[in-house]
Design an enzyme around this catalytic site. Structure first.
Site, PDB file in Angstrom:
ATOM      1  N   CYS A 126       0.830  -1.210   0.000  1.00 18.33           N
ATOM      2  CA  CYS A 126       0.000   0.000   0.000  1.00 18.33           C
ATOM      3  C   CYS A 126       0.864   1.259   0.000  1.00 18.33           C
ATOM      4  CB  CYS A 126      -0.944   0.004   1.194  1.00 18.33           C
ATOM      5  SG  CYS A 126      -0.114  -0.146   2.787  1.00 18.33           S
ATOM      6  N   ILE A 169      -3.613  -7.627   6.093  1.00 17.34           N
ATOM      7  CA  ILE A 169      -3.908  -6.488   6.976  1.00 17.34           C
ATOM      8  C   ILE A 169      -5.055  -6.838   7.916  1.00 17.34           C
ATOM      9  CG2 ILE A 169      -4.633  -4.069   7.088  1.00 17.34           C
ATOM     10  CD1 ILE A 169      -1.915  -4.284   5.978  1.00 17.34           C
TER      11      ILE A 169
END
Length: 394
Positions: free
Chosen positions: A46, A179
């Site tokens: 990310c 995540i």
């Protein structure tokens, strides 16, 4: 030639997401890029998209953009590091210097995963695999000496601090990948009341549900948004998954949009009672032991220098790999030829003698390699290699 092209968190997420490479497409992209270079590894998170290459010559950046169907108007935002700078950059990345959360350790797993995904494509990446292995070894020593493991920082701990300060006790996790698992691990020992799970079921997430069904449970997205006080979004979808129509009118809601590309549609950001914090804003609320981490990391930077030098020595010594292979081939041929002169032994005994001779020959070759390595470090590698050729190959 060893080099990397990349874009990271220093470029705003709205632009960075245009170059995010979705995990399900990574193998396909690797195959495309292998047309341009001998070895390729993609590190896509990310916070960054980086492509590491090892090839006979540098590849024109325009060819890479063409192969990946990227918009060439943004080429100027990409950095390129070559040879020693490339090595140093990767080691800094995996040690946590080049992260939104200084010293965070999630990047370690991401670097491991990048190396493993490259293996699935087929073909060999001897130099890049060695580079990534040494980077991980460097990270392990660095984090231990800098005591980062004693004061771990993750995106979950930063978000968790905000939730605690805001007295938020009902959380929804949208996206149950790495995540999502990270947040479940964090929340299992926290005092939140409910963790609603939205996404594809998997064994790791199932464990949280089984161990604490009162806290963790799979839930429908629409019902979840009605009940939850906070959404944590981290899917790998190429499009937004939370839209304005999903949010009840007047609903007070805190949303952490941690995905790249964004999970939350831009219209949601404009809703009056909804606050959205994206991945680039998270570092602004990172205050947990930050000064301690920075100080300890700077004190131990010499560890990175040590491993950079170690890898460069290995890379330069590779110029002798053909000589070493030829020595071993030649020695094996000589041993097999000499065994033919042995009389009155059966085939099993002959094989045993052959193995013993080859083993003895390799002991001498290994010593020659060590002498060559020492000579190379002293700057006389070429003279030594020529001498070895005369002794072993002529």
């Amino acid at each position: 030639m060893l080099w990397v092209i990349g874009i990271n968190h220093k470029v705003e997420v709205d632009i960075r997401q245009k170059f995010s490479l979705i995990k399900t497409k990574l193998q396909e992209k690797l195959i495309s890029l292998k047309k341009l270079a001998n070895e390729v590894i993609i590190l896509s998170t990310c916070n960054r998209t980086e492509i590491y290459f090892f090839s006979e010559e540098y590849v024109d950046i325009e060819k890479i953009f063409t192969e990946l169907d990227w918009d060439k108007r943004y080429m100027h935002l990409f950095y390129i590091y070559k040879d020693k700078d490339c090595i140093k950059h990767l080691f800094e990345v995996v040690c946590g210097f080049d992260s939104l959360l200084i010293g965070e350790d999630q990047i370690v797993a991401q670097v491991k995963e990048a190396k493993e995904i490259s293996k699935l494509v087929g073909g060999k990446n001897p130099v890049l695999e060695r580079l990534f292995e040494v980077a991980l070894k460097c990270s392990k020593e660095f984090r231990t000496k800098a005591r980062l493991n004693e004061h771990p920082i993750t995106i979950a701990s930063v978000v968790g601090k905000v939730l605690k300060e805001s007295n938020i006790r009902k959380i929804a996790i949208i996206g149950l990948g790495n995540i999502g698992i990270l947040f479940c691990n964090y929340f299992k020992n926290s005092d939140v009341d409910k963790v609603f799970l939205i996404g594809r079921k998997n064994e790791k997430i199932d464990q949280f549900v089984k161990l604490n069904p009162e806290k963790f449970r799979y839930y429908d997205k629409k019902k979840t948004i009605l009940e939850a006080q906070c959404l944590i979004c981290s899917t790998s979808a190429p499009h937004s998954v939370v839209h304005k129509d999903d949010i009840p009118e007047g609903k007070n809601l805190l949303i952490f949009d941690l995905a790249v590309p964004r999970d939350v549609d831009v219209e949601v950001y404009e809703l009056p009672n909804v606050k959205v914090i994206d991945i680039d804003q998270v570092h602004k609320i990172d205050t947990i032991n930050r000064e301690f981490r920075i100080s300890k990391m700077q004190e131990n930077y010499h560890i990175i220098d040590k491993y950079v030098d170690e890898f460069i020595d290995w890379l330069e010594f590779r110029q002798y790999r053909n000589l070493i292979m030829e020595m071993k081939r030649h020695a094996e041929q000589l041993c097999k030829a000499q065994v033919k002169y042995i009389k009155n032994v059966d085939s099993r005994e002959r094989k045993e003698v052959e193995r013993l001779l080859i083993r003895m020959a390799n002991l001498y070759i290994d010593r020659a390699i060590e002498v060559l390595r020492e000579a190379h470090k002293e700057g006389s590698g070429e003279i030594c290699s020529n001498l070895i050729k005369r002794i072993f190959l002529k």
